[in-house]
Motif scaffolding. Structure first.
Motif, PDB file in Angstrom:
ATOM      1  N   SER A  45       0.647  -1.227   0.093  1.00  0.00           N
ATOM      2  CA  SER A  45       0.127   0.108   0.066  1.00  0.00           C
ATOM      3  C   SER A  45       0.803   0.992  -0.096  1.00  0.00           C
ATOM      4  O   SER A  45       2.168   1.543   0.198  1.00  0.00           O
ATOM      5  CB  SER A  45      -1.368   0.468   0.503  1.00  0.00           C
ATOM      6  OG  SER A  45      -0.501  -0.282   2.790  1.00  0.00           O
ATOM      7  N   VAL A  46       0.046   2.254  -1.135  1.00  0.00           N
ATOM      8  CA  VAL A  46       0.874   3.710  -0.187  1.00  0.00           C
ATOM      9  C   VAL A  46       0.583   5.031  -0.171  1.00  0.00           C
ATOM     10  O   VAL A  46      -1.447   5.104  -0.278  1.00  0.00           O
ATOM     11  CB  VAL A  46       1.273   4.212  -1.872  1.00  0.00           C
ATOM     12  CG1 VAL A  46       2.355   4.936  -2.549  1.00  0.00           C
ATOM     13  CG2 VAL A  46       1.965   2.955  -2.695  1.00  0.00           C
ATOM     14  N   LYS A 105       6.051  13.215   0.533  1.00  0.00           N
ATOM     15  CA  LYS A 105       6.380  11.810   0.419  1.00  0.00           C
ATOM     16  C   LYS A 105       5.564  11.208   0.416  1.00  0.00           C
ATOM     17  O   LYS A 105       4.488  11.424   0.102  1.00  0.00           O
ATOM     18  CB  LYS A 105       6.622  11.489   2.509  1.00  0.00           C
ATOM     19  CG  LYS A 105       7.853  12.285   3.217  1.00  0.00           C
ATOM     20  CD  LYS A 105       7.613  11.509   4.296  1.00  0.00           C
ATOM     21  CE  LYS A 105       8.921  12.448   5.041  1.00  0.00           C
ATOM     22  NZ  LYS A 105       9.296  12.538   6.074  1.00  0.00           N
ATOM     23  N   ILE A 106       6.191   9.772  -0.587  1.00  0.00           N
ATOM     24  CA  ILE A 106       5.139   8.594  -0.888  1.00  0.00           C
ATOM     25  C   ILE A 106       5.577   8.027  -0.116  1.00  0.00           C
ATOM     26  O   ILE A 106       6.722   7.250   0.072  1.00  0.00           O
ATOM     27  CB  ILE A 106       5.165   8.763  -1.963  1.00  0.00           C
ATOM     28  CG1 ILE A 106       4.992  10.234  -3.467  1.00  0.00           C
ATOM     29  CG2 ILE A 106       4.387   7.503  -2.640  1.00  0.00           C
ATOM     30  CD1 ILE A 106       5.041   9.719  -4.438  1.00  0.00           C
ATOM     31  N   SER A 107       4.632   7.141   0.671  1.00  0.00           N
ATOM     32  CA  SER A 107       5.504   6.359   1.485  1.00  0.00           C
ATOM     33  C   SER A 107       5.519   5.450   1.597  1.00  0.00           C
ATOM     34  O   SER A 107       3.817   4.387   0.983  1.00  0.00           O
ATOM     35  CB  SER A 107       4.799   6.783   3.064  1.00  0.00           C
ATOM     36  OG  SER A 107       5.166   5.249   4.234  1.00  0.00           O
ATOM     37  N   PHE A 108       5.360   3.512   1.052  1.00  0.00           N
ATOM     38  CA  PHE A 108       5.577   2.491   0.468  1.00  0.00           C
ATOM     39  C   PHE A 108       5.453   1.866   1.675  1.00  0.00           C
ATOM     40  O   PHE A 108       6.419   1.552   2.229  1.00  0.00           O
ATOM     41  CB  PHE A 108       6.760   1.865  -0.379  1.00  0.00           C
ATOM     42  CG  PHE A 108       6.566   2.977  -2.564  1.00  0.00           C
ATOM     43  CD1 PHE A 108       5.886   2.621  -2.944  1.00  0.00           C
ATOM     44  CD2 PHE A 108       7.312   4.241  -1.664  1.00  0.00           C
ATOM     45  CE1 PHE A 108       5.587   3.797  -3.950  1.00  0.00           C
ATOM     46  CE2 PHE A 108       7.317   4.884  -2.586  1.00  0.00           C
ATOM     47  CZ  PHE A 108       6.663   4.946  -3.862  1.00  0.00           C
ATOM     48  N   VAL A 158       8.054   0.343   4.297  1.00  0.00           N
ATOM     49  CA  VAL A 158       9.560  -0.044   3.708  1.00  0.00           C
ATOM     50  C   VAL A 158      10.360   1.219   3.431  1.00  0.00           C
ATOM     51  O   VAL A 158      11.756   1.097   3.075  1.00  0.00           O
ATOM     52  CB  VAL A 158       9.093  -0.499   2.631  1.00  0.00           C
ATOM     53  CG1 VAL A 158      10.467  -1.184   1.619  1.00  0.00           C
ATOM     54  CG2 VAL A 158       8.478  -2.121   3.097  1.00  0.00           C
ATOM     55  N   GLY A 159       9.858   2.210   3.082  1.00  0.00           N
ATOM     56  CA  GLY A 159      10.439   3.109   2.541  1.00  0.00           C
ATOM     57  C   GLY A 159       9.763   4.431   1.901  1.00  0.00           C
ATOM     58  O   GLY A 159       8.473   4.493   2.043  1.00  0.00           O
ATOM     59  N   VAL A 173      12.907   3.094   4.939  1.00  0.00           N
ATOM     60  CA  VAL A 173      12.862   3.052   6.380  1.00  0.00           C
ATOM     61  C   VAL A 173      13.118   1.974   6.708  1.00  0.00           C
ATOM     62  O   VAL A 173      13.857   2.229   8.400  1.00  0.00           O
ATOM     63  CB  VAL A 173      11.522   3.808   6.576  1.00  0.00           C
ATOM     64  CG1 VAL A 173      11.155   3.676   7.901  1.00  0.00           C
ATOM     65  CG2 VAL A 173      11.102   5.082   5.540  1.00  0.00           C
ATOM     66  N   GLY A 174      12.082   0.903   6.650  1.00  0.00           N
ATOM     67  CA  GLY A 174      12.562  -0.469   7.121  1.00  0.00           C
ATOM     68  C   GLY A 174      11.714  -0.208   8.744  1.00  0.00           C
ATOM     69  O   GLY A 174      12.165  -0.479   9.355  1.00  0.00           O
TER      70      GLY A 174
END
Length: 191
Positions: A45-46, A105-108, A158-159, A173-174
């Motif tokens: 998801s994003v 930001k685009i968070s994965f 994840v990033g 990120v992790g």
């Protein structure tokens, strides 16, 4: 040759790859031997986040049931319910030049579907990774292998792709969440 990142590292994406506007973010994983009798369904998801780190609306949460944001600059390829086989399990296409300006930001993220009910966690997942591919050339430019340092977590950021001085960068990120998708949704301002 792809730049390989470790947790916490940040790298320029568009500055070191002039003209790069369309990327494919591939997320992949394997599940360890699991005898709980239930399928293991991981989902990508994003979240498109503003300057305060929050999603402005539900439209900024992209996943298999909402496969693209309002202007189509971020598109989810669809749900892979098993993660079987090699290569990317789920894919998100991003047109960096068309991402709305308010999205800083685009968070994965990767979550485990029905993790609590199925008694599943990222401690049972291996070989998780994120990679960024130049859509025009098919060249992998960034890769981040998450490693095996998760146990009870049911969601992972994840990033993130983020804007910095007019360019796009990527941060490995992790970060794990034990509250699953609900924890992410709450932290990103949608709950």
């Amino acid at each position: 040759m792809a730049i390989s990142l470790s947790k916490g590292q940040k790298v320029d994406l568009t500055k070191t790859n002039p003209g790069l506007t369309k990327v494919i973010v591939g997320l992949g994983w394997d599940t360890n031997k699991y005898d709980g009798g239930k399928d293991f369904d991981l989902d990508a998801s994003v979240f498109l986040l503003n300057a305060s780190g929050k999603a402005a609306s539900e439209k900024d949460f992209i996943f298999y049931n909402n496969p693209q944001n309002s202007n189509g600059s971020v598109v989810h390829s669809g749900d892979n319910r098993t993660g079987a086989g090699d290569g990317d399990d789920e894919v998100i296409k991003v047109d960096l030049s068309a991402v709305p300006q308010e999205a800083e930001k685009i968070s994965f993220c990767i979550t485990i579907h029905e993790a609590q009910e199925r008694k599943q966690s990222f401690g049972q997942v291996s070989n998780a990774y994120a990679r960024i591919v130049n859509e025009a050339t098919g060249e992998e430019v960034i890769r981040y292998d998450l490693g095996e340092d998760f146990s009870v977590e049911t969601a992972i950021v994840v990033g993130e792709l983020y804007r910095h001085s007019g360019e796009w960068k990527f941060s490995a990120v992790g970060a794990g969440y034990k509250d699953g998708l609900a924890g992410l949704v709450k932290d990103f301002g949608l709950a």
